[in-house]
Scaffold this motif. Structure first.
Motif, PDB file in Angstrom:
ATOM      1  N   VAL A 112       0.095   6.850  -6.618  1.00  0.00           N
ATOM      2  CA  VAL A 112      -1.173   7.513  -6.899  1.00  0.00           C
ATOM      3  C   VAL A 112      -1.231   8.903  -6.275  1.00  0.00           C
ATOM      4  N   PHE A 113      -0.692   9.023  -5.082  1.00  0.00           N
ATOM      5  CA  PHE A 113      -0.776  10.316  -4.419  1.00  0.00           C
ATOM      6  C   PHE A 113       0.561  11.022  -4.511  1.00  0.00           C
ATOM      7  N   SER A 114       0.534  12.252  -4.055  1.00  0.00           N
ATOM      8  CA  SER A 114       1.787  13.001  -4.009  1.00  0.00           C
ATOM      9  C   SER A 114       2.479  12.645  -2.698  1.00  0.00           C
ATOM     10  N   PRO A 127       5.987  12.956  -1.144  1.00  0.00           N
ATOM     11  CA  PRO A 127       7.378  13.389  -1.278  1.00  0.00           C
ATOM     12  C   PRO A 127       8.317  12.518  -0.452  1.00  0.00           C
ATOM     13  N   MET A 134       0.822  -1.212   0.000  1.00  0.00           N
ATOM     14  CA  MET A 134       0.000   0.000   0.000  1.00  0.00           C
ATOM     15  C   MET A 134       0.851   1.255   0.000  1.00  0.00           C
ATOM     16  N   PHE A 186       8.467  12.412   3.392  1.00  0.00           N
ATOM     17  CA  PHE A 186       7.399  11.751   4.132  1.00  0.00           C
ATOM     18  C   PHE A 186       7.430  10.249   3.911  1.00  0.00           C
ATOM     19  N   GLN A 225       0.394   8.125  10.114  1.00  0.00           N
ATOM     20  CA  GLN A 225       1.008   7.878   8.810  1.00  0.00           C
ATOM     21  C   GLN A 225       0.687   9.040   7.886  1.00  0.00           C
ATOM     22  N   THR A 226       1.382   9.170   6.789  1.00  0.00           N
ATOM     23  CA  THR A 226       1.113  10.258   5.851  1.00  0.00           C
ATOM     24  C   THR A 226      -0.276  10.109   5.220  1.00  0.00           C
ATOM     25  N   TYR A 227      -0.553   8.916   4.733  1.00  0.00           N
ATOM     26  CA  TYR A 227      -1.891   8.670   4.186  1.00  0.00           C
ATOM     27  C   TYR A 227      -2.452   7.466   4.905  1.00  0.00           C
ATOM     28  N   VAL A 228      -3.581   7.612   5.526  1.00  0.00           N
ATOM     29  CA  VAL A 228      -4.200   6.482   6.207  1.00  0.00           C
ATOM     30  C   VAL A 228      -5.409   6.081   5.381  1.00  0.00           C
ATOM     31  N   LEU A 229      -5.306   4.940   4.739  1.00  0.00           N
ATOM     32  CA  LEU A 229      -6.442   4.468   3.944  1.00  0.00           C
ATOM     33  C   LEU A 229      -7.328   3.609   4.827  1.00  0.00           C
ATOM     34  N   LYS A 230      -8.495   3.318   4.318  1.00  0.00           N
ATOM     35  CA  LYS A 230      -9.433   2.500   5.094  1.00  0.00           C
ATOM     36  C   LYS A 230      -8.821   1.126   5.338  1.00  0.00           C
TER      37      LYS A 230
END
Lengths: 139, 543
Positions: free
Chosen positions: A38-40, A42, A31, A45, A106-111
């Motif tokens: 998919v996301f930005s 950098p 993930m 991070f 976390q930088t991006y926390v997905l479901k």
């Protein structure tokens, strides 16, 4: 009666934990790769997240090794020593903190991250309860 | 249904709009209602009742979020009058990989660009000044610096279009820019044949001071044989022609002497009126020779400006310059190349043609007085792609005899030397005889009399040259190739006139270019085949 104190549920839980952790590690790594595409995402991070994931993996391996090997013993019998189990419990705290990091900071926390980490935390919680119970039985 | 009217929005630059209820992409007109824009705050209920649909039915933020607010606009057409329905709902993304939370502020929005200040201006300039933006501008500079030391060992050479370098700057070919006044900043490009004319302001008093009218200016600096080298080629003076005040040209015998402008008898002589550079180069891109031919003139006290003409041409060493009309296909507007087969050989070895490319295939040129016999000799070249009609009027008197008249008219129509072969391509070489197409001659009679034995006289009155050409080569860059040339002479009967009477007949000649290209077919390479063959003695012991 000392044999009953080597709780079979705890051993089963350790096995489940080990298998689940392998799945958790691979899924989280995949993930992170997906997020970076998919996301930005950098580099400043991405690096901490990856580093902490690998630290968590090492910590987990050590923890489970301690928990298994010292539980089995070199004589083939189930030796019951509270010291390695206590060390393993302390290391569980570290794993819990890291899991909370992946759940919240976390930088991006997905479901999917939420689901995985929640399950891991539940496993840790159950393990900790059983370990405390096992240690208390010796003391 | 509740309707929320958003207050008038202030225009804030960098801050992103996150309230979906206030975001409206179809609101383009300020303080006016946009048609079919249901989220426009400038529209009243009366305007909404006139809409047919909502052009923007839903306004959401990033759809990848797990849960987000969405503003839904719709028209209730059942109600009378139709009214707009606005709903603010929480939209849930069912995907497992929706973003639950982020700890990175710029995750879901574009980064606002840095405002240039005096501190970061240089760094921003370095980052964004080039054609491509690089995240690490220094790495680009390092790469180019690393390349040039290694290139120092590599020999440079001139390439097409590269300005020819001289010791101080570039070889200049003054040319008119914007207006007709000469600008001295036009560099001559390698292998770019140029001819320019421009006006320079000069008077007798100032003729000594203006550099650009003296010969020295044009031969002063030596040309570098290859770019960035120290090998120099001096510009030699090939010939000097002196033009007198009434326009007569005299070729000087000694061209070694440098003639500088000087005042003589109220005239300023040795003013440069034209320079023609001839550069010789090798096929390795080196210039080995440079020669300049000058036309010097004189101006008198009344002259305020002169017209200078400049020319540069390039010849490869050990070759004879051949004027091309295209490379390889003909270029529209360039003269059609034509020539003769030399006699005396069983098969043609080489085609001979006139070195003047405008004199190879010519037709009659119409003159202002339209009298055929008075305008003998005026020819105009046939330019590829340009259909032409020209003609003149012939006055026939009773005294004219048939045979001389026929011959005169043939000379008029065809010219003194009518070629036999036309080059198929613009760059056909004289040695490649198969690249030259023979001209087919036809003769027809105007009166359609099939009896070939005419007792009366047949005089040619028109010449029609039909050039059939086709597109040849690749689909994206077709080249014009001449396939067939026919010259048709139409004759008419010259009836004997009673003495004293005159008749005027029109003589015409025309050139027609016809495109006979077949429609292009894209060609594909054949599928590769697997070519497997066992060796001859594969089954050795058994076979």
């Amino acid at each position: 009666s000392s044999y009953q104190l080597s709780s079979v549920p705890l051993q089963i839980l350790f096995y489940i934990n080990g298998i689940y952790y392998i799945f958790y590690f691979l899924a989280t790594l995949a993930m992170i790769v997906y997020k970076s595409e998919v996301f930005s995402y950098p580099d400043d991070f991405l690096a901490p997240d990856l580093a902490l994931l690998f630290i968590m993996a090492i910590l987990e391996v050590l923890r489970l090794y301690l928990a298994f090997c010292f539980l089995r013993g070199s004589k083939g019998n189930l030796t019951e020593e509270e010291a390695p189990l206590g060390l393993s419990l302390v290391m569980t705290v570290g794993s819990v903190i890291l899991s909370v990091y992946f759940l919240v900071w976390q930088t991006y926390v997905l479901k999917a991250d939420v689901v995985l980490n929640a399950l891991l935390l539940f496993t840790y919680g159950l393990e900790s309860v059983l370990k405390v119970g096992a240690i208390a039985a010796f003391v | 249904p509740p309707e929320t009217r958003a207050p008038a929005r202030t225009h804030s630059g960098p801050a992103p709009v996150t309230d979906v209820a206030k975001l409206c992409v179809c609101d383009l007109l300020v303080a006016q209602c946009d048609v079919n824009c249901c989220c426009d705050p400038d529209c009243s209920a009366a305007d909404f009742s006139l809409f047919t649909t909502c052009s923007v039915p839903i306004v959401t933020g990033d759809s990848r979020l797990c849960s987000q607010k969405a503003a839904i606009y719709s028209l209730d057409v059942e109600a009378n009058p139709p009214e707009r329905i606005f709903k603010l709902i929480d939209q849930v993304n069912p995907s497992l990989f929706c973003i639950h939370a982020t700890n990175y502020k710029e995750a879901l929005s574009f980064r606002s660009p840095q405002m240039p200040t005096s501190e970061n201006f240089d760094q921003l300039l370095k980052e964004f000044e080039g054609v491509t933006f690089s995240a690490e501008p220094d790495s680009w500079n390092m790469n180019t610096d690393a390349q040039s030391p290694s290139d120092a060992n590599e020999t440079y050479r001139y390439e097409y279009g590269v300005p020819i370098q001289t010791v101080d700057a570039f070889l200049r070919l003054p040319s008119p820019v914007v207006s007709s006044w000469c600008s001295d900043a036009n560099p001559a490009g390698f292998l770019v044949n140029q001819a320019t004319k421009c006006t320079r302001s000069v008077s007798v008093e100032t003729c000594g001071n203006i550099q650009a009218v003296s010969m020295l200016f044009y031969i002063n600096s030596s040309i570098l044989a290859v770019p960035k080298s120290s090998q120099m080629v001096n510009i030699t003076v090939q010939s000097v022609v002196v033009q007198s005040l009434n326009g007569m040209w005299t070729l000087l015998n000694s061209s070694d002497v440098l003639r500088l402008p000087m005042i003589l008898d109220e005239l300023c002589i040795n003013i440069v009126l034209g320079v023609s550079y001839h550069i010789t180069y090798t096929d390795a891109g080196e210039i080995i020779e440079a020669a300049a031919s000058f036309v010097l003139g004189a101006i008198n006290k009344e002259a305020l400006s002169i017209q200078q003409s400049f020319e540069i041409s390039f010849t490869q060493v050990n070759t004879k310059p051949v004027p091309l009309s295209g490379n390889p296909g003909y270029v529209v507007g360039l003269p059609v190349r034509a020539g003769f087969r030399p006699q005396g050989y069983p098969f043609p070895v080489e085609i001979l043609f006139n070195t003047n490319k405008y004199g190879q295939l010519t037709v009659l040129q119409s003159t202002s007085n339209q009298d055929c016999l008075a305008a003998q000799g005026a020819r105009t070249p046939v330019l590829f792609g340009y259909n032409m009609v020209s003609g003149c009027k012939l006055r026939i008197t009773a005294a004219m005899k048939c045979q001389p008249l026929t011959q005169t008219l043939l000379d008029l129509l065809k010219g003194q030397t009518f070629p036999e072969y036309v080059a198929s391509f613009g760059n056909s070489r004289a040695q490649d005889v198969l690249d030259w197409v023979p001209i087919t001659h036809f003769q027809t009679s105007e009166q359609r009399i099939y009896n070939t034995f005419q007792s009366s006289c047949q005089i040619p009155i028109s010449l029609e040259i039909e050039v059939k050409w086709t597109k040849y080569g690749s689909l994206v860059n077709p080249q014009a190739r001449i396939v067939n040339v026919t010259a048709t002479i139409t004759t008419t009967t010259l009836k004997q006139l009673p003495s004293g009477r005159e008749r005027t007949i029109p003589i015409t000649s025309s050139v027609v270019f016809t495109d006979i290209s077949s429609p292009a077919e894209p060609g594909y390479k054949a599928w590769p085949t697997i070519n497997v063959k066992l060796p001859f003695d594969f089954f050795f012991p058994f076979v």
